[in-house]
Design a protein around this motif. Sequence first.
Motif, PDB file in Angstrom:
ATOM      1  N   PRO A  94       0.825  -1.196   0.000  1.00  0.00           N
ATOM      2  CA  PRO A  94       0.000   0.000   0.000  1.00  0.00           C
ATOM      3  C   PRO A  94       0.867   1.256   0.000  1.00  0.00           C
ATOM      4  O   PRO A  94       2.011   1.225   0.453  1.00  0.00           O
ATOM      5  N   TYR A  95       0.309   2.346  -0.490  1.00  0.00           N
ATOM      6  CA  TYR A  95       1.006   3.622  -0.504  1.00  0.00           C
ATOM      7  C   TYR A  95       0.008   4.718  -0.148  1.00  0.00           C
ATOM      8  O   TYR A  95      -1.199   4.538  -0.276  1.00  0.00           O
ATOM      9  N   THR A  96       0.529   5.840   0.290  1.00  0.00           N
ATOM     10  CA  THR A  96      -0.331   6.976   0.640  1.00  0.00           C
ATOM     11  C   THR A  96      -0.466   7.899  -0.563  1.00  0.00           C
ATOM     12  O   THR A  96       0.284   7.787  -1.536  1.00  0.00           O
ATOM     13  N   ASP A  97      -1.393   8.835  -0.465  1.00  0.00           N
ATOM     14  CA  ASP A  97      -1.553   9.842  -1.519  1.00  0.00           C
ATOM     15  C   ASP A  97      -0.254  10.622  -1.712  1.00  0.00           C
ATOM     16  O   ASP A  97       0.157  10.890  -2.835  1.00  0.00           O
ATOM     17  N   LYS A  98       0.372  10.976  -0.616  1.00  0.00           N
ATOM     18  CA  LYS A  98       1.621  11.750  -0.662  1.00  0.00           C
ATOM     19  C   LYS A  98       2.710  10.959  -1.391  1.00  0.00           C
ATOM     20  O   LYS A  98       3.456  11.515  -2.201  1.00  0.00           O
ATOM     21  N   ILE A  99       2.798   9.673  -1.124  1.00  0.00           N
ATOM     22  CA  ILE A  99       3.817   8.838  -1.776  1.00  0.00           C
ATOM     23  C   ILE A  99       3.513   8.694  -3.260  1.00  0.00           C
ATOM     24  O   ILE A  99       4.426   8.755  -4.093  1.00  0.00           O
ATOM     25  N   LEU A 100       2.239   8.530  -3.643  1.00  0.00           N
ATOM     26  CA  LEU A 100       1.889   8.436  -5.060  1.00  0.00           C
ATOM     27  C   LEU A 100       2.275   9.720  -5.781  1.00  0.00           C
ATOM     28  O   LEU A 100       2.864   9.681  -6.865  1.00  0.00           O
ATOM     29  N   LYS A 101       1.970  10.871  -5.193  1.00  0.00           N
ATOM     30  CA  LYS A 101       2.347  12.147  -5.808  1.00  0.00           C
ATOM     31  C   LYS A 101       3.862  12.259  -5.956  1.00  0.00           C
ATOM     32  O   LYS A 101       4.366  12.684  -6.995  1.00  0.00           O
ATOM     33  N   ALA A 102       4.598  11.876  -4.918  1.00  0.00           N
ATOM     34  CA  ALA A 102       6.059  11.929  -4.972  1.00  0.00           C
ATOM     35  C   ALA A 102       6.598  10.969  -6.029  1.00  0.00           C
ATOM     36  O   ALA A 102       7.572  11.276  -6.732  1.00  0.00           O
ATOM     37  N   ALA A 103       5.961   9.812  -6.172  1.00  0.00           N
ATOM     38  CA  ALA A 103       6.385   8.842  -7.191  1.00  0.00           C
ATOM     39  C   ALA A 103       6.180   9.414  -8.589  1.00  0.00           C
ATOM     40  O   ALA A 103       7.040   9.269  -9.466  1.00  0.00           O
ATOM     41  N   LEU A 104       5.058  10.073  -8.807  1.00  0.00           N
ATOM     42  CA  LEU A 104       4.800  10.676 -10.122  1.00  0.00           C
ATOM     43  C   LEU A 104       5.767  11.821 -10.402  1.00  0.00           C
ATOM     44  O   LEU A 104       6.213  11.997 -11.540  1.00  0.00           O
ATOM     45  N   ASP A 105       6.124  12.589  -9.378  1.00  0.00           N
ATOM     46  CA  ASP A 105       7.123  13.649  -9.550  1.00  0.00           C
ATOM     47  C   ASP A 105       8.471  13.051  -9.939  1.00  0.00           C
ATOM     48  O   ASP A 105       9.162  13.568 -10.824  1.00  0.00           O
ATOM     49  N   ALA A 106       8.857  11.969  -9.284  1.00  0.00           N
ATOM     50  CA  ALA A 106      10.125  11.304  -9.603  1.00  0.00           C
ATOM     51  C   ALA A 106      10.097  10.751 -11.026  1.00  0.00           C
ATOM     52  O   ALA A 106      11.070  10.863 -11.772  1.00  0.00           O
ATOM     53  N   LEU A 107       8.977  10.160 -11.402  1.00  0.00           N
ATOM     54  CA  LEU A 107       8.828   9.622 -12.753  1.00  0.00           C
ATOM     55  C   LEU A 107       8.890  10.732 -13.794  1.00  0.00           C
ATOM     56  O   LEU A 107       9.534  10.585 -14.829  1.00  0.00           O
ATOM     57  N   ASP A 108       8.247  11.857 -13.503  1.00  0.00           N
ATOM     58  CA  ASP A 108       8.281  12.993 -14.414  1.00  0.00           C
ATOM     59  C   ASP A 108       9.719  13.490 -14.600  1.00  0.00           C
ATOM     60  O   ASP A 108      10.143  13.754 -15.728  1.00  0.00           O
ATOM     61  N   ALA A 109      10.459  13.583 -13.510  1.00  0.00           N
ATOM     62  CA  ALA A 109      11.861  13.999 -13.608  1.00  0.00           C
ATOM     63  C   ALA A 109      12.649  13.024 -14.479  1.00  0.00           C
ATOM     64  O   ALA A 109      13.411  13.433 -15.362  1.00  0.00           O
ATOM     65  N   LYS A 117      16.310  13.124  -7.266  1.00  0.00           N
ATOM     66  CA  LYS A 117      17.096  13.355  -6.052  1.00  0.00           C
ATOM     67  C   LYS A 117      16.843  12.317  -4.973  1.00  0.00           C
ATOM     68  O   LYS A 117      17.759  11.798  -4.374  1.00  0.00           O
ATOM     69  N   LYS A 118      15.575  12.037  -4.726  1.00  0.00           N
ATOM     70  CA  LYS A 118      15.235  11.084  -3.666  1.00  0.00           C
ATOM     71  C   LYS A 118      13.974  10.339  -4.056  1.00  0.00           C
ATOM     72  O   LYS A 118      12.976  10.955  -4.431  1.00  0.00           O
ATOM     73  N   LEU A 119      14.028   9.028  -3.964  1.00  0.00           N
ATOM     74  CA  LEU A 119      12.848   8.216  -4.267  1.00  0.00           C
ATOM     75  C   LEU A 119      11.958   8.119  -3.036  1.00  0.00           C
ATOM     76  O   LEU A 119      12.450   7.927  -1.926  1.00  0.00           O
ATOM     77  N   PRO A 120      10.652   8.236  -3.235  1.00  0.00           N
ATOM     78  CA  PRO A 120       9.748   8.038  -2.096  1.00  0.00           C
ATOM     79  C   PRO A 120       9.758   6.572  -1.667  1.00  0.00           C
ATOM     80  O   PRO A 120      10.122   5.686  -2.454  1.00  0.00           O
ATOM     81  N   PRO A 121       9.360   6.311  -0.441  1.00  0.00           N
ATOM     82  CA  PRO A 121       9.318   4.923   0.034  1.00  0.00           C
ATOM     83  C   PRO A 121       8.451   4.053  -0.867  1.00  0.00           C
ATOM     84  O   PRO A 121       7.370   4.460  -1.283  1.00  0.00           O
ATOM     85  N   LEU A 123       9.027   3.102  -3.947  1.00  0.00           N
ATOM     86  CA  LEU A 123       9.205   3.276  -5.394  1.00  0.00           C
ATOM     87  C   LEU A 123      10.561   2.760  -5.833  1.00  0.00           C
ATOM     88  O   LEU A 123      11.585   3.133  -5.271  1.00  0.00           O
ATOM     89  N   SER A 124      10.530   1.905  -6.839  1.00  0.00           N
ATOM     90  CA  SER A 124      11.756   1.451  -7.500  1.00  0.00           C
ATOM     91  C   SER A 124      11.685   1.926  -8.938  1.00  0.00           C
ATOM     92  O   SER A 124      10.670   1.720  -9.605  1.00  0.00           O
ATOM     93  N   LEU A 125      12.746   2.580  -9.400  1.00  0.00           N
ATOM     94  CA  LEU A 125      12.831   2.961 -10.815  1.00  0.00           C
ATOM     95  C   LEU A 125      13.801   2.024 -11.487  1.00  0.00           C
ATOM     96  O   LEU A 125      14.835   1.674 -10.931  1.00  0.00           O
ATOM     97  N   TYR A 126      13.459   1.626 -12.697  1.00  0.00           N
ATOM     98  CA  TYR A 126      14.264   0.666 -13.450  1.00  0.00           C
ATOM     99  C   TYR A 126      15.056   1.380 -14.523  1.00  0.00           C
ATOM    100  O   TYR A 126      14.576   2.323 -15.136  1.00  0.00           O
ATOM    101  N   ASP A 127      16.252   0.893 -14.772  1.00  0.00           N
ATOM    102  CA  ASP A 127      17.103   1.464 -15.824  1.00  0.00           C
ATOM    103  C   ASP A 127      17.017   0.682 -17.121  1.00  0.00           C
ATOM    104  O   ASP A 127      17.517   1.128 -18.138  1.00  0.00           O
ATOM    105  N   ASP A 128      16.368  -0.478 -17.083  1.00  0.00           N
ATOM    106  CA  ASP A 128      16.375  -1.371 -18.239  1.00  0.00           C
ATOM    107  C   ASP A 128      15.520  -0.892 -19.406  1.00  0.00           C
ATOM    108  O   ASP A 128      15.694  -1.304 -20.525  1.00  0.00           O
ATOM    109  N   VAL A 129      14.534  -0.042 -19.156  1.00  0.00           N
ATOM    110  CA  VAL A 129      13.583   0.338 -20.189  1.00  0.00           C
ATOM    111  C   VAL A 129      14.081   1.561 -20.926  1.00  0.00           C
ATOM    112  O   VAL A 129      14.600   2.481 -20.395  1.00  0.00           O
TER     113      VAL A 129
END
Length: 129
Positions: A94-109, A117-121, A123-129
């Motif tokens: 599960p994730y909170t609204d705040k974490i989802l927003k932070a994840a989308l900000d990280a994805l946008d960057a 700069k910092k991944l929210p709790p 969230l894993s970003l992949y380099d393979d794609v």
Amino acid sequence: MIVEDEVLVAFDNEHLLQEDGYEVVATVDSLADALRVLEEEEIHLVLSDIKLSGDGDGLDVARAARARNVPVLFVSGNCPVEARSLALGCLTKPYTDKILKAALDALDARLRGRPVKKLPPGLSLYDDV
């Protein structure tokens, strides 16, 4: 587009994203519906659970989205290893609204080629794609 078969999660995500200024083109719960929307609409990002209603799953959604150069973020309790080659990342439920927003900000960057700069709790970003 949101692809989620848990009705409350889908509703919460749609509401949160719309409140935050995102346009949610569609919220669907199956591979068949996701494929239809991918063909008919201009999609910039897919948020997809792995387990879905009916035939197919989020991995199939990601394959179809990738064929159309649409990035995918999995939102799931468990992301399988093969998700790394199909999506930009995975946000663990599960994730909170705040974490989802932070994840989308990280994805946008990431999509804009800026450093994340910092991944929210959760969230894993992949380099393979």
